[in-house]
Scaffold this motif. Structure first.
Motif, PDB file in Angstrom:
ATOM      1  N   TYR A 286      38.330  46.134  42.753  1.00 62.11           N
ATOM      2  CA  TYR A 286      37.660  44.768  43.229  1.00 62.11           C
ATOM      3  C   TYR A 286      38.383  44.234  44.559  1.00 62.11           C
ATOM      4  CZ  TYR A 286      34.506  45.194  39.044  1.00 62.11           C
ATOM      5  OH  TYR A 286      33.635  45.744  38.363  1.00 62.11           O
ATOM      6  N   MET A 287      39.860  44.148  44.345  1.00 62.64           N
ATOM      7  CA  MET A 287      40.362  43.538  45.668  1.00 62.64           C
ATOM      8  C   MET A 287      40.012  44.446  46.861  1.00 62.64           C
ATOM      9  SD  MET A 287      42.670  41.007  45.644  1.00 62.64           S
ATOM     10  CE  MET A 287      44.253  41.728  46.228  1.00 62.64           C
ATOM     11  N   GLU A 288      40.195  45.696  46.788  1.00 58.17           N
ATOM     12  CA  GLU A 288      39.897  46.835  47.804  1.00 58.17           C
ATOM     13  C   GLU A 288      38.737  46.610  48.377  1.00 58.17           C
ATOM     14  OE1 GLU A 288      41.616  50.682  46.822  1.00 58.17           O
ATOM     15  OE2 GLU A 288      43.623  49.740  46.723  1.00 58.17           O
ATOM     16  N   GLU A 289      37.766  46.358  47.432  1.00 57.88           N
ATOM     17  CA  GLU A 289      36.371  46.545  47.801  1.00 57.88           C
ATOM     18  C   GLU A 289      35.682  44.990  48.200  1.00 57.88           C
ATOM     19  OE1 GLU A 289      34.319  47.777  44.122  1.00 57.88           O
ATOM     20  OE2 GLU A 289      34.934  49.776  44.267  1.00 57.88           O
ATOM     21  N   GLU A 290      36.514  43.790  48.054  1.00 58.82           N
ATOM     22  CA  GLU A 290      36.465  42.609  48.555  1.00 58.82           C
ATOM     23  C   GLU A 290      35.399  42.077  47.675  1.00 58.82           C
ATOM     24  OE1 GLU A 290      35.638  42.173  52.732  1.00 58.82           O
ATOM     25  OE2 GLU A 290      37.275  43.391  53.580  1.00 58.82           O
ATOM     26  N   ASN A 291      35.448  42.411  46.443  1.00 59.10           N
ATOM     27  CA  ASN A 291      34.380  41.974  45.460  1.00 59.10           C
ATOM     28  C   ASN A 291      35.210  41.024  44.592  1.00 59.10           C
ATOM     29  OD1 ASN A 291      32.507  41.574  43.599  1.00 59.10           O
ATOM     30  ND2 ASN A 291      32.108  43.463  43.116  1.00 59.10           N
ATOM     31  N   TYR A 292      35.631  39.905  45.091  1.00 56.06           N
ATOM     32  CA  TYR A 292      36.702  38.909  44.758  1.00 56.06           C
ATOM     33  C   TYR A 292      36.224  38.059  43.576  1.00 56.06           C
ATOM     34  CZ  TYR A 292      38.710  39.868  49.155  1.00 56.06           C
ATOM     35  OH  TYR A 292      39.326  40.549  50.443  1.00 56.06           O
ATOM     36  N   ASP A 293      34.776  37.877  43.330  1.00 54.83           N
ATOM     37  CA  ASP A 293      34.431  36.943  42.293  1.00 54.83           C
ATOM     38  C   ASP A 293      34.700  37.477  41.049  1.00 54.83           C
ATOM     39  OD1 ASP A 293      33.469  34.809  43.779  1.00 54.83           O
ATOM     40  OD2 ASP A 293      31.715  36.233  44.399  1.00 54.83           O
ATOM     41  N   LYS A 294      35.090  38.803  40.849  1.00 59.88           N
ATOM     42  CA  LYS A 294      35.237  39.619  39.461  1.00 59.88           C
ATOM     43  C   LYS A 294      36.678  39.816  38.972  1.00 59.88           C
ATOM     44  CE  LYS A 294      30.866  42.501  39.766  1.00 59.88           C
ATOM     45  NZ  LYS A 294      30.180  43.653  39.642  1.00 59.88           N
ATOM     46  N   ILE A 295      37.363  39.236  39.917  1.00 61.10           N
ATOM     47  CA  ILE A 295      38.814  39.749  39.592  1.00 61.10           C
ATOM     48  C   ILE A 295      39.458  38.722  38.661  1.00 61.10           C
ATOM     49  CG2 ILE A 295      41.244  39.148  40.676  1.00 61.10           C
ATOM     50  CD1 ILE A 295      40.037  40.148  43.190  1.00 61.10           C
ATOM     51  N   ILE A 296      39.350  37.583  38.471  1.00 68.26           N
ATOM     52  CA  ILE A 296      39.624  36.659  37.464  1.00 68.26           C
ATOM     53  C   ILE A 296      39.279  37.016  35.742  1.00 68.26           C
ATOM     54  CG2 ILE A 296      39.564  34.370  36.191  1.00 68.26           C
ATOM     55  CD1 ILE A 296      39.563  32.989  39.363  1.00 68.26           C
ATOM     56  N   SER A 297      38.089  37.626  35.815  1.00 68.94           N
ATOM     57  CA  SER A 297      37.536  37.978  34.417  1.00 68.94           C
ATOM     58  C   SER A 297      38.144  39.371  34.207  1.00 68.94           C
ATOM     59  CB  SER A 297      36.171  38.123  34.249  1.00 68.94           C
ATOM     60  OG  SER A 297      35.746  39.163  35.408  1.00 68.94           O
ATOM     61  N   GLU A 298      38.515  40.203  35.068  1.00 65.79           N
ATOM     62  CA  GLU A 298      39.146  41.488  35.004  1.00 65.79           C
ATOM     63  C   GLU A 298      40.648  41.145  34.415  1.00 65.79           C
ATOM     64  OE1 GLU A 298      37.973  44.262  34.108  1.00 65.79           O
ATOM     65  OE2 GLU A 298      35.754  43.845  34.960  1.00 65.79           O
ATOM     66  N   CYS A 299      41.194  40.432  35.249  1.00 71.80           N
ATOM     67  CA  CYS A 299      42.711  40.119  34.866  1.00 71.80           C
ATOM     68  C   CYS A 299      42.897  39.611  33.215  1.00 71.80           C
ATOM     69  CB  CYS A 299      43.142  38.899  35.899  1.00 71.80           C
ATOM     70  SG  CYS A 299      43.563  39.723  37.418  1.00 71.80           S
TER      71      CYS A 299
END
Length: 590
Positions: A286-299
């Motif tokens: 998601y970082m590479e796709e700049e889809n930042y809103d989903k990063i916290i939940s995946e972590c």
């Protein structure tokens, strides 16, 4: 380390009574000394006045002084021709003045209760149509109540004085101080704002009080608002700029081949699909796709499963908590990474850098310094440590130490254009503060060498432009901002700085506002653009629009400290609106 505004501490002085005894005639108070160490430019923006002497205030003071010299009676030559009733009125006023003078003697002797009795007698004797004299008696009694710390009575008597003489500076300021003691911050701010405008922003005591109460109001409101704010992801441009300031940050590096699924290794040019059982690897995708809103939940999925990449997931989640302004959630994750002795030392050092930067943003420089020093101890070859610690030292005005840190960063990573540009800026700051013209020229020459060696470093041009603006080399500064925009056309902050340059250089308000509006168009989450637009609208006298801009910036603030600063600006605009309604007072506008 994200850039932050310098923290300027106001020196709070106790306002001594004017005219020696703190009592005396009506009208405006005398102008005080210069503003000394007060950040006067900041206060002028906050209260919304260019730094000009208010001629109206001086006229009012002189006019009322003349009236005091004649006992408030004007030309007495015609009194002999008046009726017996007029003689009685004159005698009543004379008796009132005599009671006041007796009160003044008691006041100077420190006998405040007796002084109050005399001023009360003066009030009862004074003809009701003699507004200026009557306002003086009320103000004098308020001064005596002030000495007895009877703040409610002070405020009441000053209110009477202001009702009789609406532009009575001494009464307004004394009431402002009483409101401060009574914890009536809003009323205090309105009164001291009126005083600042009437005095043309020339009196240090009133400027200090305005600065103090604005900061207190800002902190109170920010504490409540920040606690209940909705998390807000910054713009992609801001996030990419943040991560670009790290070179030894494992979590921001592109995904390695071993992290991709077998199927993805054959999908060149297509979006990666990582193994579903790794929340961290999904977050990196998601970082590479700049889809930042989903990063916290995946972590969080990786952390809950105590997966292979738990330390990396903790650090990445903490980083995005910091980016959305949730330092309380970020700190436990950072603490845990730092305590993981078995974790990669680069991860632990990066966590220390980010926690140190967080502490600095929270105005805890000692804790911040400790974290940076610990990072240097555990990972002495990490260039990021010295780069970010150098920025911390600049904020702390420890310029020599900052330069030493930048030098170490450059030694470890010679191609670090950003560190070289920031070293030049540190040297410039040192020379400028020391007023050393030869060193200033040396620092400017250093900038020329940096942009020649690193022509694609936008930060080099931006910092050089700021130094050139200080030196009033506006044309060349404008060229540097243009080069910065060519390299980073999506950097909203550069457009704001270029807009401010137009105002300072050419007084071109339209062009300045056009550039700042462009910044908002590029990045509608750029709080700096809204803040700057608000301060300009204050200067133009457009208070409603200014308040709207400040409120937008408040909702985008990335820290409680930044939010407090913005609330101070907003409260100042509100106060000026109220002062305009009550007293018809407005400072000069652009």
């Amino acid at each position: 380390m994200a850039a932050s505004k310098p923290v300027e501490a106001a020196v709070v002085a106790v306002a001594a009574p004017s005219s020696g005894s703190g009592v005396g005639g009506g009208g405006g108070g005398t102008a005080g000394p210069g503003t000394g160490g007060l950040p006067r430019w900041q206060l002028a923006l906050a209260v919304g006045a260019p730094l000009l002497l208010g001629a109206g205030a001086m006229y009012l003071w002189n006019r009322q002084r003349r009236r005091r010299e004649t006992g408030g009676r004007g030309d007495t030559s015609g009194l002999k021709r008046n009726s017996a009733g007029a003689h009685l009125e004159m005698n009543s006023l004379d008796r009132a003045q005599a009671a006041k003078n007796k009160g003044n003697k008691y006041f100077k002797a420190g006998k405040y209760e007796q002084a109050i009795q005399c001023y009360t007698e003066a009030i009862s004797l004074c003809p009701t149509e003699k507004n200026v004299d009557l306002s003086t008696f009320y103000q004098n009694r308020a001064a005596a109540f002030e000495q007895l710390q009877k703040w409610k009575e002070v405020a009441q008597d000053c209110t009477k004085a202001v009702e009789l003489n609406p532009k009575y500076v001494k009464a307004l300021f004394r009431r402002a101080k009483a409101h401060e003691k009574l914890d009536n911050k809003k009323e205090c701010l309105e009164d001291v704002t009126a005083v600042c405008i009437l005095e043309g922003f020339q009196n240090q005591q009133s400027m200090l009080l305005a600065d103090k109460v604005l900061k207190l109001l800002g902190k109170e409101k920010a504490k409540e608002k920040y606690k209940n704010r909705e998390p807000l992801m910054p713009s992609p441009q801001f996030i990419k700029s943040y991560f670009s300031s790290f070179t030894d940050d494992i979590i921001s590096q592109p995904m390695l081949k071993g992290e991709k699924s077998d199927e993805d290794k054959d999908k060149e040019g297509e979006a990666l699909e990582v193994k579903e059982n790794s929340g961290y690897l999904k977050a990196k995708q998601y970082m590479e796709e700049e889809n930042y809103d989903k990063i916290i939940s995946e972590c969080s999925k990786e952390i809950d499963a105590q997966g292979k990449y738990m330390a990396e997931a903790l650090l990445l989640r903490a980083t995005f908590y910091l980016l959305i302004g949730n330092a309380n959630a970020a700190k436990p994750d950072l603490d845990k990474v730092i305590s993981l002795k078995e974790a990669n030392v680069k991860l632990r050092a990066n966590a220390l850098i980010k926690r140190g930067s967080m502490y600095m943003q929270q105005q805890q420089p000692l804790l911040s310094t400790q974290d940076f020093n610990m990072a240097a101890d555990i990972d002495p070859q990490n260039a990021d440590v010295y780069h970010h610690r150098g920025q911390l030292k600049i904020l702390l005005d420890q310029v020599e130490e900052a330069v030493a840190d930048f030098d170490e960063c450059i030694r470890l990573r010679p191609e670090s254009a950003l560190a070289q540009a920031q070293k030049c800026f540190a040297l410039y700051r040192q020379a400028y503060t020391g007023n050393n013209s030869s060193q200033i020229q040396g620092a400017l020459k250093g900038f020329e060498e940096v942009i020649k060696k690193f022509p694609k470093c936008a930060e080099g041009y931006a910092l050089y432009a700021q130094a050139l603006t200080d030196q009033q080399q506006f044309g060349k500064a404008d060229e540097m901002y243009d080069k910065c925009i060519d390299l980073e056309p999506d950097n909203a902050t550069t457009y704001v700085h270029k807009g401010l340059l137009q105002l300072q250089w050419k007084q071109d308000l339209d062009r300045g506002l056009e550039l700042i509006s462009k910044a908002i168009e590029i990045d509608n989450k750029c709080d700096f653009a809204y803040e700057t637009m608000g301060t300009i609208e204050v200067q133009r006298g457009n208070m409603e629009k200014a308040i709207d801009m400040f409120n937008k910036a408040i909702n985008l603030a990335k820290s409680e400290m930044e939010m407090a600063h913005l609330y101070s600006l907003c409260d100042a605009a509100h106060a000026q609106t109220e002062v305009a309604k009550k007293y018809g007072l407005k400072p000069p506008t652009l």
